[in-house]
Design a protein around this motif. Structure first.
Motif, PDB file in Angstrom:
ATOM      1  N   GLU A  18      79.067 -60.229 -10.901  1.00 25.23           N
ATOM      2  CA  GLU A  18      78.909 -61.633 -11.284  1.00 25.23           C
ATOM      3  C   GLU A  18      77.699 -61.792 -12.201  1.00 25.23           C
ATOM      4  O   GLU A  18      76.616 -61.271 -11.910  1.00 25.23           O
ATOM      5  CB  GLU A  18      78.743 -62.504 -10.044  1.00 25.23           C
ATOM      6  CG  GLU A  18      78.749 -63.996 -10.333  1.00 25.23           C
ATOM      7  CD  GLU A  18      78.795 -64.824  -9.060  1.00 25.23           C
ATOM      8  OE1 GLU A  18      78.357 -65.982  -9.100  1.00 25.23           O
ATOM      9  OE2 GLU A  18      79.246 -64.294  -8.030  1.00 25.23           O
ATOM     10  N   LEU A  19      77.889 -62.502 -13.303  1.00 23.70           N
ATOM     11  CA  LEU A  19      76.801 -62.734 -14.251  1.00 23.70           C
ATOM     12  C   LEU A  19      75.746 -63.636 -13.623  1.00 23.70           C
ATOM     13  O   LEU A  19      76.061 -64.729 -13.126  1.00 23.70           O
ATOM     14  CB  LEU A  19      77.365 -63.383 -15.522  1.00 23.70           C
ATOM     15  CG  LEU A  19      76.462 -63.435 -16.753  1.00 23.70           C
ATOM     16  CD1 LEU A  19      76.146 -62.028 -17.247  1.00 23.70           C
ATOM     17  CD2 LEU A  19      77.129 -64.242 -17.862  1.00 23.70           C
ATOM     18  N   VAL A  20      74.478 -63.174 -13.637  1.00 26.37           N
ATOM     19  CA  VAL A  20      73.401 -63.948 -13.017  1.00 26.37           C
ATOM     20  C   VAL A  20      72.292 -64.314 -13.999  1.00 26.37           C
ATOM     21  O   VAL A  20      71.446 -65.160 -13.698  1.00 26.37           O
ATOM     22  CB  VAL A  20      72.786 -63.203 -11.812  1.00 26.37           C
ATOM     23  CG1 VAL A  20      73.814 -63.053 -10.707  1.00 26.37           C
ATOM     24  CG2 VAL A  20      72.226 -61.846 -12.225  1.00 26.37           C
ATOM     25  N   SER A  21      72.267 -63.678 -15.173  1.00 26.49           N
ATOM     26  CA  SER A  21      71.228 -63.980 -16.159  1.00 26.49           C
ATOM     27  C   SER A  21      71.755 -63.678 -17.550  1.00 26.49           C
ATOM     28  O   SER A  21      72.557 -62.750 -17.733  1.00 26.49           O
ATOM     29  CB  SER A  21      69.956 -63.163 -15.887  1.00 26.49           C
ATOM     30  OG  SER A  21      68.904 -63.547 -16.752  1.00 26.49           O
ATOM     31  N   ILE A  22      71.299 -64.469 -18.527  1.00 28.28           N
ATOM     32  CA  ILE A  22      71.775 -64.323 -19.897  1.00 28.28           C
ATOM     33  C   ILE A  22      70.650 -64.679 -20.868  1.00 28.28           C
ATOM     34  O   ILE A  22      69.759 -65.475 -20.551  1.00 28.28           O
ATOM     35  CB  ILE A  22      72.990 -65.243 -20.158  1.00 28.28           C
ATOM     36  CG1 ILE A  22      73.567 -65.035 -21.560  1.00 28.28           C
ATOM     37  CG2 ILE A  22      72.637 -66.697 -19.932  1.00 28.28           C
ATOM     38  CD1 ILE A  22      74.805 -65.865 -21.849  1.00 28.28           C
ATOM     39  N   ALA A  23      70.673 -64.046 -22.028  1.00 28.34           N
ATOM     40  CA  ALA A  23      69.824 -64.440 -23.151  1.00 28.34           C
ATOM     41  C   ALA A  23      70.585 -64.115 -24.420  1.00 28.34           C
ATOM     42  O   ALA A  23      71.419 -63.199 -24.450  1.00 28.34           O
ATOM     43  CB  ALA A  23      68.477 -63.726 -23.134  1.00 28.34           C
ATOM     44  N   GLY A  24      70.311 -64.863 -25.461  1.00 27.76           N
ATOM     45  CA  GLY A  24      70.985 -64.629 -26.740  1.00 27.76           C
ATOM     46  C   GLY A  24      70.227 -65.307 -27.863  1.00 27.76           C
ATOM     47  O   GLY A  24      68.992 -65.289 -27.876  1.00 27.76           O
ATOM     48  N   THR A  25      70.950 -65.890 -28.766  1.00 29.80           N
ATOM     49  CA  THR A  25      70.326 -66.542 -29.911  1.00 29.80           C
ATOM     50  C   THR A  25      70.965 -67.898 -30.146  1.00 29.80           C
ATOM     51  O   THR A  25      72.092 -68.171 -29.727  1.00 29.80           O
ATOM     52  CB  THR A  25      70.487 -65.700 -31.185  1.00 29.80           C
ATOM     53  OG1 THR A  25      71.871 -65.448 -31.406  1.00 29.80           O
ATOM     54  CG2 THR A  25      69.736 -64.382 -31.078  1.00 29.80           C
ATOM     55  N   ALA A  40      71.292 -78.690 -14.191  1.00 29.36           N
ATOM     56  CA  ALA A  40      70.667 -79.655 -15.094  1.00 29.36           C
ATOM     57  C   ALA A  40      69.886 -78.975 -16.206  1.00 29.36           C
ATOM     58  O   ALA A  40      69.725 -79.543 -17.294  1.00 29.36           O
ATOM     59  CB  ALA A  40      69.745 -80.583 -14.302  1.00 29.36           C
ATOM     60  N   ASP A  41      69.376 -77.763 -15.953  1.00 26.89           N
ATOM     61  CA  ASP A  41      68.543 -77.094 -16.955  1.00 26.89           C
ATOM     62  C   ASP A  41      69.314 -76.023 -17.730  1.00 26.89           C
ATOM     63  O   ASP A  41      68.710 -75.144 -18.342  1.00 26.89           O
ATOM     64  CB  ASP A  41      67.307 -76.479 -16.310  1.00 26.89           C
ATOM     65  CG  ASP A  41      67.648 -75.398 -15.271  1.00 26.89           C
ATOM     66  OD1 ASP A  41      68.818 -75.323 -14.855  1.00 26.89           O
ATOM     67  OD2 ASP A  41      66.745 -74.635 -14.887  1.00 26.89           O
ATOM     68  N   GLN A  42      70.625 -76.080 -17.740  1.00 31.00           N
ATOM     69  CA  GLN A  42      71.389 -75.123 -18.531  1.00 31.00           C
ATOM     70  C   GLN A  42      71.106 -75.341 -20.015  1.00 31.00           C
ATOM     71  O   GLN A  42      70.702 -76.434 -20.430  1.00 31.00           O
ATOM     72  CB  GLN A  42      72.889 -75.288 -18.271  1.00 31.00           C
ATOM     73  CG  GLN A  42      73.454 -76.613 -18.742  1.00 31.00           C
ATOM     74  CD  GLN A  42      74.959 -76.683 -18.556  1.00 31.00           C
ATOM     75  OE1 GLN A  42      75.696 -76.164 -19.368  1.00 31.00           O
ATOM     76  NE2 GLN A  42      75.382 -77.338 -17.475  1.00 31.00           N
ATOM     77  N   PRO A  43      71.276 -74.312 -20.852  1.00 28.76           N
ATOM     78  CA  PRO A  43      71.011 -74.467 -22.285  1.00 28.76           C
ATOM     79  C   PRO A  43      71.808 -75.626 -22.874  1.00 28.76           C
ATOM     80  O   PRO A  43      73.018 -75.760 -22.623  1.00 28.76           O
ATOM     81  CB  PRO A  43      71.466 -73.122 -22.864  1.00 28.76           C
ATOM     82  CG  PRO A  43      71.301 -72.156 -21.735  1.00 28.76           C
ATOM     83  CD  PRO A  43      71.656 -72.927 -20.497  1.00 28.76           C
ATOM     84  N   VAL A  74      68.577 -68.823 -22.990  1.00 30.61           N
ATOM     85  CA  VAL A  74      68.047 -67.996 -21.895  1.00 30.61           C
ATOM     86  C   VAL A  74      68.230 -68.762 -20.592  1.00 30.61           C
ATOM     87  O   VAL A  74      67.761 -69.891 -20.451  1.00 30.61           O
ATOM     88  CB  VAL A  74      66.554 -67.672 -22.124  1.00 30.61           C
ATOM     89  CG1 VAL A  74      66.022 -66.816 -20.989  1.00 30.61           C
ATOM     90  CG2 VAL A  74      66.349 -66.980 -23.471  1.00 30.61           C
ATOM     91  N   PHE A  75      68.926 -68.137 -19.652  1.00 30.93           N
ATOM     92  CA  PHE A  75      69.220 -68.845 -18.392  1.00 30.93           C
ATOM     93  C   PHE A  75      69.447 -67.830 -17.279  1.00 30.93           C
ATOM     94  O   PHE A  75      70.164 -66.846 -17.449  1.00 30.93           O
ATOM     95  CB  PHE A  75      70.472 -69.708 -18.554  1.00 30.93           C
ATOM     96  CG  PHE A  75      70.807 -70.535 -17.336  1.00 30.93           C
ATOM     97  CD1 PHE A  75      70.158 -71.730 -17.099  1.00 30.93           C
ATOM     98  CD2 PHE A  75      71.769 -70.106 -16.430  1.00 30.93           C
ATOM     99  CE1 PHE A  75      70.464 -72.499 -15.976  1.00 30.93           C
ATOM    100  CE2 PHE A  75      72.076 -70.857 -15.305  1.00 30.93           C
ATOM    101  CZ  PHE A  75      71.419 -72.063 -15.082  1.00 30.93           C
ATOM    102  N   THR A  76      68.827 -68.092 -16.147  1.00 31.56           N
ATOM    103  CA  THR A  76      69.025 -67.282 -14.951  1.00 31.56           C
ATOM    104  C   THR A  76      69.458 -68.201 -13.806  1.00 31.56           C
ATOM    105  O   THR A  76      68.915 -69.311 -13.665  1.00 31.56           O
ATOM    106  CB  THR A  76      67.736 -66.538 -14.560  1.00 31.56           C
ATOM    107  OG1 THR A  76      67.377 -65.641 -15.618  1.00 31.56           O
ATOM    108  CG2 THR A  76      67.925 -65.739 -13.271  1.00 31.56           C
TER     109      THR A  76
END
Length: 253
Positions: free
Chosen positions: A162-169, A138-141, A184-186
């Motif tokens: 496996e991708l567990v965290s991301i940040a970008g612009t 529910a809290d995805q970007p 930004v999402f973990t």
């Protein structure tokens, strides 16, 4: 848009550079943004139609901004408005969601190399992994678009491949020297381990290395953990504003 109009718009946006960072990026000549501008005196409105619902933004003196807002057509919008502008819409604006937000701006030096330890660059080829990470949380970007990966400003952390965290612009414009960190999402089961701090630090370092003058981000006022994280990376609150989605009713005045 005529060159004279673009000059007047840019002049108004530059007066409030931090608040208007997204709008300045939309002026980048390298981009072709579906934007509708309104300008009157020292006031400006913008409707960005690259997202659904379109985004309504305003900056400048409240009186001319209020007159411009009166002419915004009825419909459903995502709104990003300072309180002084939000109030001018009065009962016309009927939100179905609304949050109090901080616009934060980077004011300190670049993070240390160790702050981004273990992060890897993400590009268009990583889209399936990013979509799997976001899943149906529910809290995805809510403003992520695959085209944003072309800027080269996304970084992630993997565990067991496996991708567990991301940040970008959300936006990057070297021509306007502005950027907005976002997306930004973990993964929920890996939160509280500092992973979001590391991916955000990697994105920030990438932007600073390119000489971006104004780097901003948005965070909910009710999210003290995220605010603390961003403060540790050198961001400071700049102004509060309202963000949400709403129906804008016709102006019956």
């Amino acid at each position: 848009m005529q060159a004279s109009d673009e000059g007047a718009i840019r002049e108004l946006l530059e007066r409030e550079r931090v608040w208007a960072a997204y709008a300045l990026a939309d002026l980048d000549p390298a981009e072709s943004m579906p934007v509708e501008w309104g300008i009157a005196g020292a006031g400006l409105t913008m409707i960005y139609r690259g997202l659904e619902p379109p985004v309504l933004f305003a900056c400048g003196d409240p009186e001319p901004v209020g007159k411009l807002l009166d002419s915004i057509p009825a419909g459903r919008y995502t709104f990003t408005l300072l309180g002084v502008h939000r109030s001018r819409l009065g009962a016309r604006l009927q939100p179905d969601s609304q949050a109090r937000m901080w616009r934060m701006v980077h004011r300190q030096s670049s993070p240390s190399a160790s702050a981004a330890q273990g992060t890897t660059w993400l590009g268009p080829v990583d889209l399936p992994a990013i979509q799997q990470l976001f899943g149906d949380h529910a809290d995805q970007p809510d403003s992520f678009h695959p085209s944003q990966l072309r800027t080269g400003s996304f970084f992630g952390l993997r565990e067991a491949g496996e991708l567990v965290s991301i940040a970008g612009t959300h936006v990057v414009s070297e021509a306007m020297s502005v950027a907005a960190i976002g997306n930004v999402f973990t993964r929920p089961d890996r939160r509280g381990q500092g992973l979001g701090r590391r991916t955000t630090a990697a994105t920030l370092a990438w932007l600073l290395a390119r000489g971006i003058q104004t780097i901003v981000l948005n965070v909910g006022m009710d999210n003290p953990a995220a605010i603390h994280l961003y403060r540790e990376l050198g961001f400071m609150p700049f102004c509060g504003y309202y963000e949400g989605t709403a129906i804008l009713h016709p102006d019956d005045s």
